[in-house]
Design a protein around this motif. Sequence first.
Motif, mmCIF file in Angstrom:
data_model
loop_
_atom_site.group_PDB
_atom_site.id
_atom_site.type_symbol
_atom_site.label_atom_id
_atom_site.label_comp_id
_atom_site.label_asym_id
_atom_site.label_seq_id
_atom_site.Cartn_x
_atom_site.Cartn_y
_atom_site.Cartn_z
ATOM 1 N N GLY A 204 16.177 -2.227 4.057
ATOM 2 C CA GLY A 204 15.805 -1.855 5.445
ATOM 3 C C GLY A 204 14.428 -2.415 5.889
ATOM 4 O O GLY A 204 14.005 -2.199 6.807
ATOM 5 N N ASP A 205 14.185 -3.582 4.939
ATOM 6 C CA ASP A 205 12.970 -4.437 5.548
ATOM 7 C C ASP A 205 13.572 -5.715 5.859
ATOM 8 O O ASP A 205 12.818 -6.793 5.568
ATOM 9 N N LEU B 8 13.188 -0.371 11.050
ATOM 10 C CA LEU B 8 14.473 0.136 10.936
ATOM 11 C C LEU B 8 15.341 -0.262 12.110
ATOM 12 O O LEU B 8 16.574 -0.189 11.985
ATOM 13 N N ASP B 9 14.392 -0.085 13.162
ATOM 14 C CA ASP B 9 15.418 -0.206 14.496
ATOM 15 C C ASP B 9 16.138 -1.581 14.714
ATOM 16 O O ASP B 9 17.352 -1.673 14.963
ATOM 17 N N GLY C 272 0.836 -1.501 0.110
ATOM 18 C CA GLY C 272 -0.033 -0.086 0.042
ATOM 19 C C GLY C 272 0.795 1.172 0.061
ATOM 20 O O GLY C 272 0.149 2.401 0.179
ATOM 21 N N GLY C 273 2.023 1.216 -0.267
ATOM 22 C CA GLY C 273 2.931 2.269 -0.342
ATOM 23 C C GLY C 273 3.646 2.784 0.682
ATOM 24 O O GLY C 273 3.059 2.171 2.294
ATOM 25 N N GLY C 274 4.453 3.497 1.000
ATOM 26 C CA GLY C 274 4.966 4.154 2.250
ATOM 27 C C GLY C 274 6.490 3.428 2.505
ATOM 28 O O GLY C 274 6.933 2.921 1.533
ATOM 29 N N ASP C 275 7.168 3.752 3.598
ATOM 30 C CA ASP C 275 8.425 3.373 3.872
ATOM 31 C C ASP C 275 8.406 2.148 4.882
ATOM 32 O O ASP C 275 8.248 2.144 5.808
ATOM 33 N N LYS C 276 8.703 1.016 3.902
ATOM 34 C CA LYS C 276 8.771 -0.288 4.671
ATOM 35 C C LYS C 276 9.570 -0.375 5.977
ATOM 36 O O LYS C 276 9.122 -0.709 7.002
ATOM 37 N N PRO C 277 10.876 0.597 5.957
ATOM 38 C CA PRO C 277 11.696 0.377 7.041
ATOM 39 C C PRO C 277 10.769 1.023 8.317
ATOM 40 O O PRO C 277 11.148 0.704 9.524
#
Length: 210
Positions: free
Chosen positions: A107-108, A38-39, A23-28
């Motif tokens: 990042g995922d 990302l953490d 659905g979009g966005g930043d996976k991390p």
Amino acid sequence: MSTSVGEAVVGVILAGGMASRMGGGDKPLFTLAGRPMLDSVLERLAPQCSRMVLSANGDPARFANYGLPVVADPVTGFVGPLAGILAGMDWAARELPAAELIATVPGDCPFLPRDLVSRLSEARRAQVADIALAASGGRTHNVVGLWPVALRDHLRQAIVAERLRKVALWTSRYRTVSVPWVEGPIDPFLNVNSPGDLEEAERLARMLES
């Protein structure tokens, strides 16, 4: 942060994917086990590297909480992970000239091995290779690797002049070693590419905590 291989290595987290299947966005920045994914990536990779960099396009303010340099693709258009690798090389050459290598990860990828950089470095030296890539489950992970900064002009030429987009086509030009990891209960290179993957990652994260 310190590298475990006795040399300066810049860690580059590739955070430029569009997450179209989610659905979009930043996976991390998607939540995994109660915190941004990302953490987990940083927790595992940062102790292995001299410096850390995020490769991402768009407004860098969304990553401001991490206090890390955010580098955009140095070429126009969405050209994929090769541009992120080049961005990391350019940053290392400019900001940390002592670093001859960069280590890249998606990042995922929240379960990265804590000996990633050392094992890639050892294999690269032992095989007298240019590039070292991680492997598991019988396949090579083309964006989890150790890359010499000295190849950055060749990579830029391939991306810009040749319009090369596939990582495997570029690495095939160089001596590349694939370093296998045993999956065990968890594939350390599991990617979160879909809602189903995120559910599985949640299950695995709970298993690690128990």
